[in-house]
Design a protein around this motif. Structure first.
Motif, PDB file in Angstrom:
ATOM      1  N   GLY A  71      36.845 -12.065  34.526  1.00 32.04           N
ATOM      2  CA  GLY A  71      36.226 -11.422  35.685  1.00 32.04           C
ATOM      3  C   GLY A  71      35.979  -9.957  35.362  1.00 32.04           C
ATOM      4  N   ARG A  72      36.458  -9.083  36.227  1.00 32.35           N
ATOM      5  CA  ARG A  72      36.258  -7.643  36.015  1.00 32.35           C
ATOM      6  C   ARG A  72      37.373  -7.022  35.177  1.00 32.35           C
ATOM      7  N   GLU A  73      38.425  -7.778  34.940  1.00 32.74           N
ATOM      8  CA  GLU A  73      39.556  -7.248  34.182  1.00 32.74           C
ATOM      9  C   GLU A  73      39.395  -7.492  32.690  1.00 32.74           C
ATOM     10  N   ARG A  74      39.997  -6.608  31.920  1.00 32.35           N
ATOM     11  CA  ARG A  74      40.099  -6.770  30.474  1.00 32.35           C
ATOM     12  C   ARG A  74      41.581  -6.980  30.183  1.00 32.35           C
ATOM     13  N   LEU A  75      41.883  -8.135  29.597  1.00 33.30           N
ATOM     14  CA  LEU A  75      43.276  -8.495  29.318  1.00 33.30           C
ATOM     15  C   LEU A  75      43.561  -8.326  27.828  1.00 33.30           C
ATOM     16  N   VAL A  76      44.746  -7.857  27.531  1.00 30.09           N
ATOM     17  CA  VAL A  76      45.148  -7.568  26.154  1.00 30.09           C
ATOM     18  C   VAL A  76      46.409  -8.358  25.854  1.00 30.09           C
ATOM     19  N   ARG A  77      46.423  -8.998  24.679  1.00 28.37           N
ATOM     20  CA  ARG A  77      47.632  -9.675  24.218  1.00 28.37           C
ATOM     21  C   ARG A  77      47.766  -9.456  22.720  1.00 28.37           C
ATOM     22  N   ALA A  78      48.997  -9.442  22.253  1.00 25.86           N
ATOM     23  CA  ALA A  78      49.264  -9.281  20.833  1.00 25.86           C
ATOM     24  C   ALA A  78      48.792 -10.525  20.091  1.00 25.86           C
ATOM     25  N   ASP A  79      48.365 -10.324  18.843  1.00 32.39           N
ATOM     26  CA  ASP A  79      47.955 -11.450  18.002  1.00 32.39           C
ATOM     27  C   ASP A  79      49.098 -11.764  17.034  1.00 32.39           C
ATOM     28  N   PRO A  80      49.817 -12.841  17.271  1.00 31.11           N
ATOM     29  CA  PRO A  80      50.973 -13.148  16.419  1.00 31.11           C
ATOM     30  C   PRO A  80      50.597 -13.407  14.960  1.00 31.11           C
ATOM     31  N   ARG A  81      49.349 -13.817  14.708  1.00 27.22           N
ATOM     32  CA  ARG A  81      48.940 -14.068  13.314  1.00 27.22           C
ATOM     33  C   ARG A  81      48.941 -12.775  12.507  1.00 27.22           C
ATOM     34  N   MET A  82      48.418 -11.689  13.089  1.00 27.81           N
ATOM     35  CA  MET A  82      48.397 -10.422  12.353  1.00 27.81           C
ATOM     36  C   MET A  82      49.809  -9.854  12.244  1.00 27.81           C
ATOM     37  N   ILE A  83      50.598 -10.044  13.268  1.00 25.04           N
ATOM     38  CA  ILE A  83      51.987  -9.576  13.206  1.00 25.04           C
ATOM     39  C   ILE A  83      52.714 -10.303  12.069  1.00 25.04           C
ATOM     40  N   ALA A  84      52.443 -11.593  11.903  1.00 24.97           N
ATOM     41  CA  ALA A  84      53.053 -12.359  10.809  1.00 24.97           C
ATOM     42  C   ALA A  84      52.570 -11.837   9.457  1.00 24.97           C
ATOM     43  N   ARG A  85      51.304 -11.487   9.358  1.00 27.33           N
ATOM     44  CA  ARG A  85      50.772 -10.936   8.102  1.00 27.33           C
ATOM     45  C   ARG A  85      51.398  -9.578   7.799  1.00 27.33           C
ATOM     46  N   ALA A  86      51.590  -8.762   8.828  1.00 28.33           N
ATOM     47  CA  ALA A  86      52.235  -7.456   8.637  1.00 28.33           C
ATOM     48  C   ALA A  86      53.679  -7.648   8.199  1.00 28.33           C
ATOM     49  N   ARG A  87      54.362  -8.595   8.803  1.00 24.98           N
ATOM     50  CA  ARG A  87      55.741  -8.896   8.432  1.00 24.98           C
ATOM     51  C   ARG A  87      55.813  -9.351   6.979  1.00 24.98           C
ATOM     52  N   ALA A  88      54.875 -10.187   6.552  1.00 23.37           N
ATOM     53  CA  ALA A  88      54.852 -10.662   5.164  1.00 23.37           C
ATOM     54  C   ALA A  88      54.634  -9.500   4.192  1.00 23.37           C
ATOM     55  N   LEU A  89      53.772  -8.561   4.570  1.00 26.37           N
ATOM     56  CA  LEU A  89      53.537  -7.382   3.726  1.00 26.37           C
ATOM     57  C   LEU A  89      54.826  -6.578   3.583  1.00 26.37           C
ATOM     58  N   LEU A  90      55.498  -6.320   4.686  1.00 23.35           N
ATOM     59  CA  LEU A  90      56.740  -5.558   4.646  1.00 23.35           C
ATOM     60  C   LEU A  90      57.832  -6.310   3.884  1.00 23.35           C
ATOM     61  N   ALA A  91      57.842  -7.627   3.981  1.00 26.61           N
ATOM     62  CA  ALA A  91      58.821  -8.428   3.233  1.00 26.61           C
ATOM     63  C   ALA A  91      58.578  -8.298   1.731  1.00 26.61           C
ATOM     64  N   ARG A  92      57.317  -8.230   1.314  1.00 26.76           N
ATOM     65  CA  ARG A  92      57.018  -8.038  -0.119  1.00 26.76           C
ATOM     66  C   ARG A  92      57.523  -6.683  -0.591  1.00 26.76           C
ATOM     67  N   TYR A  93      57.343  -5.647   0.223  1.00 25.81           N
ATOM     68  CA  TYR A  93      57.879  -4.326  -0.142  1.00 25.81           C
ATOM     69  C   TYR A  93      59.408  -4.378  -0.226  1.00 25.81           C
ATOM     70  N   GLU A  94      60.023  -5.060   0.721  1.00 24.79           N
ATOM     71  CA  GLU A  94      61.479  -5.170   0.702  1.00 24.79           C
ATOM     72  C   GLU A  94      61.945  -5.900  -0.561  1.00 24.79           C
ATOM     73  N   ASP A  95      61.264  -6.988  -0.916  1.00 24.07           N
ATOM     74  CA  ASP A  95      61.621  -7.741  -2.129  1.00 24.07           C
ATOM     75  C   ASP A  95      61.498  -6.872  -3.372  1.00 24.07           C
ATOM     76  N   LEU A  96      60.442  -6.069  -3.421  1.00 21.32           N
ATOM     77  CA  LEU A  96      60.236  -5.177  -4.566  1.00 21.32           C
ATOM     78  C   LEU A  96      61.408  -4.212  -4.703  1.00 21.32           C
ATOM     79  N   TRP A  97      61.788  -3.569  -3.616  1.00 21.60           N
ATOM     80  CA  TRP A  97      62.877  -2.598  -3.674  1.00 21.60           C
ATOM     81  C   TRP A  97      64.220  -3.262  -3.924  1.00 21.60           C
TER      82      TRP A  97
END
Length: 132
Positions: A71-97
């Motif tokens: 309708g006239r509203e704009r609704l916003v929700r988090a995208d869990p797929r990108m959050i999972a990709r960000a988590r995977a990136l940070l996990a790779r950095y953690e594994d490296l260290w």
């Protein structure tokens, strides 16, 4: 459905830019819990509606949130797929260290007599600049 986990350099830059601001992290946190209207999000910040919309646009460009019209509203929700990709990136950095720390621990655990001798570093001060 296959979810791409590797982020390009541009995607990584947008992700970290989006997460660099406390307001954007808060918007992301709030939209993970429940879909929110832009108006409801804006009501909780001491800034203009337009400023909140800009924060949401940065999150949207990074792929962290999805905005849709109802309708006239704009609704916003988090995208869990990108959050999972960000988590995977940070996990790779953690594994490296962690692997670097493990190698250092292994080196320090070796008896000194089995270590390969290294050339000593020159700890002398560099030659002074003429005229100083």
């Amino acid at each position: 459905m296959v979810v791409q986990t590797e982020l390009s350099d541009d995607e990584t830059d947008r992700l970290f830019q989006a997460l660099a601001a406390a307001t954007r992290r808060d918007i992301l946190r709030r939209t993970i819990l429940d879909e929110q209207s832009v108006s409801a999000l804006a009501a909780d910040y001491d800034m203009s509606f337009a400023a909140v919309q800009k924060h949401i646009a940065v999150l949207e460009a990074a792929g962290l949130v999805i905005k849709r019209a109802e309708g006239r509203e704009r609704l916003v929700r988090a995208d869990p797929r990108m959050i999972a990709r960000a988590r995977a990136l940070l996990a790779r950095y953690e594994d490296l260290w962690r692997s670097r720390i493990d190698r250092l621990d292994a080196l320090l655990a070796e008896p000194a007599s089995t270590r390969t001798p290294r050339e000593p570093h020159d700890t002398r001060e560099p030659n002074p600049v003429p005229g100083d």
